[in-house]
Design a protein around this motif. Structure first.
Motif, PDB file in Angstrom:
ATOM      1  N   ARG A  36       0.600  -1.074  -0.252  1.00 18.34           N
ATOM      2  CA  ARG A  36       0.169  -0.225  -0.119  1.00 18.34           C
ATOM      3  C   ARG A  36       0.654   1.289  -0.311  1.00 18.34           C
ATOM      4  O   ARG A  36       0.708   2.437  -1.043  1.00 18.34           O
ATOM      5  CB  ARG A  36      -1.197   0.016   1.517  1.00 18.34           C
ATOM      6  N   SER A  37       1.760   1.098   0.440  1.00 21.08           N
ATOM      7  CA  SER A  37       2.759   2.578   0.795  1.00 21.08           C
ATOM      8  C   SER A  37       3.772   3.195  -0.859  1.00 21.08           C
ATOM      9  O   SER A  37       4.036   4.021  -0.627  1.00 21.08           O
ATOM     10  CB  SER A  37       3.739   2.451   1.941  1.00 21.08           C
ATOM     11  N   LEU A  79       4.185   3.786  11.030  1.00 20.29           N
ATOM     12  CA  LEU A  79       4.162   3.557  12.382  1.00 20.29           C
ATOM     13  C   LEU A  79       2.196   3.348  12.073  1.00 20.29           C
ATOM     14  O   LEU A  79       1.618   1.439  12.565  1.00 20.29           O
ATOM     15  CB  LEU A  79       5.060   3.475  13.092  1.00 20.29           C
ATOM     16  N   SER A  80       2.033   3.940  12.442  1.00 18.01           N
ATOM     17  CA  SER A  80       1.285   4.092  12.801  1.00 18.01           C
ATOM     18  C   SER A  80       0.103   3.269  11.745  1.00 18.01           C
ATOM     19  O   SER A  80      -0.848   2.736  11.874  1.00 18.01           O
ATOM     20  CB  SER A  80       0.115   6.079  12.837  1.00 18.01           C
ATOM     21  N   PHE A  83       0.567  -0.481  12.151  1.00 18.94           N
ATOM     22  CA  PHE A  83      -0.611  -0.573  14.225  1.00 18.94           C
ATOM     23  C   PHE A  83      -1.901  -0.647  13.044  1.00 18.94           C
ATOM     24  O   PHE A  83      -2.953  -1.215  13.746  1.00 18.94           O
ATOM     25  CB  PHE A  83      -0.123   0.775  15.134  1.00 18.94           C
ATOM     26  N   TYR A  84      -1.965   0.019  12.841  1.00 18.23           N
ATOM     27  CA  TYR A  84      -3.898   0.055  12.408  1.00 18.23           C
ATOM     28  C   TYR A  84      -4.388  -0.839  11.422  1.00 18.23           C
ATOM     29  O   TYR A  84      -4.823  -1.923  11.481  1.00 18.23           O
ATOM     30  CB  TYR A  84      -3.661   1.569  11.158  1.00 18.23           C
ATOM     31  N   PHE A  85      -2.959  -1.553   9.813  1.00 15.86           N
ATOM     32  CA  PHE A  85      -4.069  -2.272   9.549  1.00 15.86           C
ATOM     33  C   PHE A  85      -4.045  -3.817  10.054  1.00 15.86           C
ATOM     34  O   PHE A  85      -4.184  -4.862  10.309  1.00 15.86           O
ATOM     35  CB  PHE A  85      -2.851  -2.734   8.579  1.00 15.86           C
ATOM     36  N   PRO A  98     -13.062   3.811  15.528  1.00 13.36           N
ATOM     37  CA  PRO A  98     -13.387   4.924  17.146  1.00 13.36           C
ATOM     38  C   PRO A  98     -11.610   5.484  17.593  1.00 13.36           C
ATOM     39  O   PRO A  98     -12.047   5.955  18.246  1.00 13.36           O
ATOM     40  CB  PRO A  98     -13.980   4.589  17.600  1.00 13.36           C
ATOM     41  N   ILE A  99     -11.401   4.661  17.596  1.00  6.29           N
ATOM     42  CA  ILE A  99     -10.353   4.327  18.601  1.00  6.29           C
ATOM     43  C   ILE A  99      -8.869   4.669  17.962  1.00  6.29           C
ATOM     44  O   ILE A  99      -7.996   5.549  18.211  1.00  6.29           O
ATOM     45  CB  ILE A  99      -9.830   2.916  18.897  1.00  6.29           C
ATOM     46  N   ASP A 100      -8.652   4.870  16.429  1.00  6.64           N
ATOM     47  CA  ASP A 100      -7.226   5.271  15.750  1.00  6.64           C
ATOM     48  C   ASP A 100      -8.211   6.870  15.586  1.00  6.64           C
ATOM     49  O   ASP A 100      -7.097   7.376  15.857  1.00  6.64           O
ATOM     50  CB  ASP A 100      -8.037   4.950  14.229  1.00  6.64           C
TER      51      ASP A 100
END
Length: 140
Positions: A36-37, A79-80, A83-85, A98-100
């Protein structure tokens, strides 16, 4: 105009969650994030090229202070997303999303401390409600 772009950003972020959750099924979250990046980097370089702003790349690369903070921002962003994925792979979008969004609360707090930004009472209440809402939305 900032509001239009902020709303478009929110819609695109929502699509990232939905497309990401569907695409991660049975795959490694970190490898998927890496692909993705690369896609994001190619897309953004193409945008800079088509806007005719390639000369500004040299200006940024020549400014050591700006480059340092852009590198740090890129690392934090990477890093975000890692962790998100991972969170999306293992959790529900309705809880991870919501936590994100607590990132909004953290960003405001960090802006208060490090940038000396000020917020009004109404803004503070809104930020508090975002925090409470994110936590309530994430509860199972």
């Amino acid at each position: 105009m900032w509001l239009v772009y902020a709303l478009l950003s929110a819609v695109m972020a929502a699509l990232v969650a939905i497309f990401g959750k569907i695409g991660l099924k049975g795959l490694d979250a970190n490898a998927a994030t890496a692909i993705r990046s690369v896609i994001m980097a190619v897309f953004l370089v193409a945008v800079v090229f088509f806007q005719g702003r390639t000369a500004q790349l040299g200006e940024i690369l020549g400014n050591r202070r700006a480059l340092l903070f852009i590198v740090l921002s890129g690392m934090a962003g990477a890093l975000s997303w890692l962790f998100y994925f991972i969170a999306l792979k293992n959790g529900k979008v309705s809880q991870v999303g919501p936590i994100d969004k607590l990132s909004v609360v953290f960003a405001v707090l960090l802006a208060l401390v490090f940038l000396g930004e000020k917020i009004s009472l109404v803004n503070g209440i809104g930020i508090g409600l975002i925090a409470v809402g994110a936590i309530l939305a994430a509860l199972n």
